[in-house]
Design an enzyme around this catalytic site. Structure first.
Site, PDB file in Angstrom:
ATOM      1  N   ILE A  29       0.803  -1.229   0.000  1.00 57.08           N
ATOM      2  CA  ILE A  29       0.000   0.000   0.000  1.00 57.08           C
ATOM      3  C   ILE A  29       0.832   1.274   0.000  1.00 57.08           C
ATOM      4  CG2 ILE A  29      -2.087  -0.943   1.047  1.00 57.08           C
ATOM      5  CD1 ILE A  29      -1.081   0.115   3.750  1.00 57.08           C
ATOM      6  N   GLY A  32       7.502   3.924   3.082  1.00 55.90           N
ATOM      7  CA  GLY A  32       7.905   4.736   4.208  1.00 55.90           C
ATOM      8  C   GLY A  32       9.242   5.379   3.915  1.00 55.90           C
ATOM      9  N   PHE A  34      12.250   4.521   4.888  1.00 52.04           N
ATOM     10  CA  PHE A  34      13.347   3.600   4.598  1.00 52.04           C
ATOM     11  C   PHE A  34      12.849   2.224   4.174  1.00 52.04           C
ATOM     12  CE2 PHE A  34      16.179   6.675   5.929  1.00 52.04           C
ATOM     13  CZ  PHE A  34      15.870   7.154   7.196  1.00 52.04           C
ATOM     14  N   GLY A  35      11.574   2.117   3.845  1.00 49.60           N
ATOM     15  CA  GLY A  35      11.084   0.798   3.480  1.00 49.60           C
ATOM     16  C   GLY A  35       9.731   0.891   2.808  1.00 49.60           C
ATOM     17  N   VAL A  37       5.472  -0.627   2.729  1.00 49.37           N
ATOM     18  CA  VAL A  37       4.390  -0.942   3.649  1.00 49.37           C
ATOM     19  C   VAL A  37       3.374  -1.830   2.948  1.00 49.37           C
ATOM     20  CG1 VAL A  37       2.636  -0.002   5.190  1.00 49.37           C
ATOM     21  CG2 VAL A  37       4.721   1.321   4.725  1.00 49.37           C
ATOM     22  N   LYS A  52       5.533  -2.549   7.966  1.00 46.96           N
ATOM     23  CA  LYS A  52       6.604  -1.812   7.296  1.00 46.96           C
ATOM     24  C   LYS A  52       7.851  -2.676   7.351  1.00 46.96           C
ATOM     25  CE  LYS A  52       9.327   2.450   7.831  1.00 46.96           C
ATOM     26  NZ  LYS A  52       9.469   3.703   8.622  1.00 46.96           N
ATOM     27  N   ASP A 146       8.612  16.160  12.207  1.00 53.65           N
ATOM     28  CA  ASP A 146       8.232  16.015  10.796  1.00 53.65           C
ATOM     29  C   ASP A 146       6.717  15.987  10.634  1.00 53.65           C
ATOM     30  OD1 ASP A 146       9.054  16.001   8.175  1.00 53.65           O
ATOM     31  OD2 ASP A 146       9.313  13.835   8.051  1.00 53.65           O
TER      32      ASP A 146
END
Length: 396
Positions: A29, A32, A34-35, A37, A52, A146
């Site tokens: 879907i 992120g 660093f990866g 999801v 994640k 953030d």
């Protein structure tokens, strides 16, 4: 071995560490920091989550392992109705996994890109929910750093949840932070002078909230700042720009936004009580906000996937290492890594071994279960406490 034979459900040991095999992968879907999801279902409880996963080798090569560990450390200590909460963390030889609340309403950035026009009452409730989350983080000594539409997810009922603690910071008491981090268009003015020794604190998240709320209402941000804008240009922008507010907005909302977008952090709204005591919020039942009993003015469309559908193609077709082929790939990798064919490979393996050793395994389900088991004992100890007797009839 005929039609009458049925598969027995897998048996799960509640004391066993959760791992990849405990989940069924349903679909990808999103991405992120660093990866990637994906949606997963836990096999024993049938509960749905977002998983994640971050490739260890890529994290090592990009020097991002410490950020992942810090995010895990922070999220393990957090649980709140308006956060995306961590439920499990585990690893295998290839990836690190974080399993969190599944929120299918999409992030606010997605809805802005879909040209959704958020009404003032909708944004007002968003602000109420988000300041409760920021107050909780502040009590936990956490600065998110953030806050922006991309990192605010909606659940299916339209309530907001803060996500992505990758650059969050833990702030010891009586200190300030001087390192610059964040997304420039949402960063507070004091963050651009922090290197001069002034530092910044929790108020930066409240500035980001002000920028986000303004953007949700108007479709653009109050300051013309991009990620490519230099710090010097940004400081000049803050010093010379006069923020304009459309006449269609209520004066009460404008006054609140001005309090959040106050350049001086000492005068900026940065406490829950600041917002709760503001006249614009006199009609708000804050207990109802916390319990999600107020109905949001915008509810995501349940009949559509509130994310970019290309993520599924990337994961299943374009991605060179798709998650659904993990077991076969790990078996081959284990065989290949039994010997180091170069000093560089050996050094990489040393780093990967270090990640394997230092990774933080977490199971909120087990933590909550252990906590509930302790509660009866605590209650029993309190009833036996002789100091609790004051000689009066305390029955009401």
């Amino acid at each position: 071995m005929g039609a009458n034979t049925s598969r027995k459900p897998p048996v799960f040991d509640e004391n066993e560490d959760v791992n990849f095999d405990h989940f069924e992968i349903l679909r990808a879907i999103g991405k992120g920091s660093f990866g990637k999801v994906c949606i997963v279902q836990k096999n024993d409880t049938k509960k749905m989550y977002a998983m994640k996963y971050m490739n260890k080798q890529k994290c090592v090569e990009r020097n991002e392992v410490r950020n992942v560990f810090k995010e895990l450390q922070i999220m393990q200590g957090l649980e709140h109705p308006f956060l995306v909460n961590l439920w499990y963390s585990f690893q295998d030889e290839e990836d690190m996994f974080m399993v969190v609340d599944l929120l299918l309403g999409g992030d606010l950035r997605y809805h802005l890109q879909q040209n959704v026009h958020f009404k003032e009452e909708t944004v007002k409730l968003f602000i109420c929910e988000l300041v409760m989350a920021l107050d909780y983080l502040q009590n936990q000594r956490i600065i998110h750093r953030d806050m922006k539409p991309d990192n605010i997810l909606l659940d299916e009922h339209g309530h907001v949840h803060i996500t992505d603690f990758n650059i969050a910071a833990m702030l010891p008491r009586e200190t300030q932070i001087t390192t610059m981090a964040g997304t420039k268009p949402y960063m507070a003015p004091e963050m651009f002078s922090s290197r001069k020794g002034a530092g910044y604190s929790f108020a930066v998240d409240w500035w980001s909230l002000g920028v986000t709320a303004y953007e949700l209402l108007r479709g653009r941000r109050p300051y013309h700042i991009r990620s490519s804008t230099s710090s010097k240009e940004i400081v000049h922008t803050f010093e010379t720009t006069v923020v304009t507010y459309p006449s269609a907005w209520s004066q009460e909302m404008v006054s609140l936004l001005k309090k959040l977008l106050e350049p001086n952090p000492d005068q900026r709204f940065s406490q829950l009580s600041d917002v709760q005591n503001f006249p614009y919020m006199n009609d708000i039942n804050w207990d109802a906000v916390f319990q999600k009993r107020l109905i949001p003015g915008f509810i995501p469309n349940k009949g559509r996937l509130n994310c970019d559908p290309t993520f599924e193609l990337e994961e299943m077709i374009l991605e060179s290492k798709p998650l659904h082929k993990k077991k076969k790939r790990l078996a081959k990798k284990e065989k290949d890594m039994r010997k180091c064919d170069s000093s560089q490979t050996c050094l990489l393996q040393e780093h990967l071994d270090s990640v394997q050793k230092e990774f933080i395994i977490f199971n909120r389900e087990k933590v909550n279960r252990d906590f509930n088991k302790r509660q009866p004992n605590l209650a029993l100890e309190q009833t036996k406490d002789p100091q609790g007797e004051d000689g009066q009839n305390n029955n009401l």
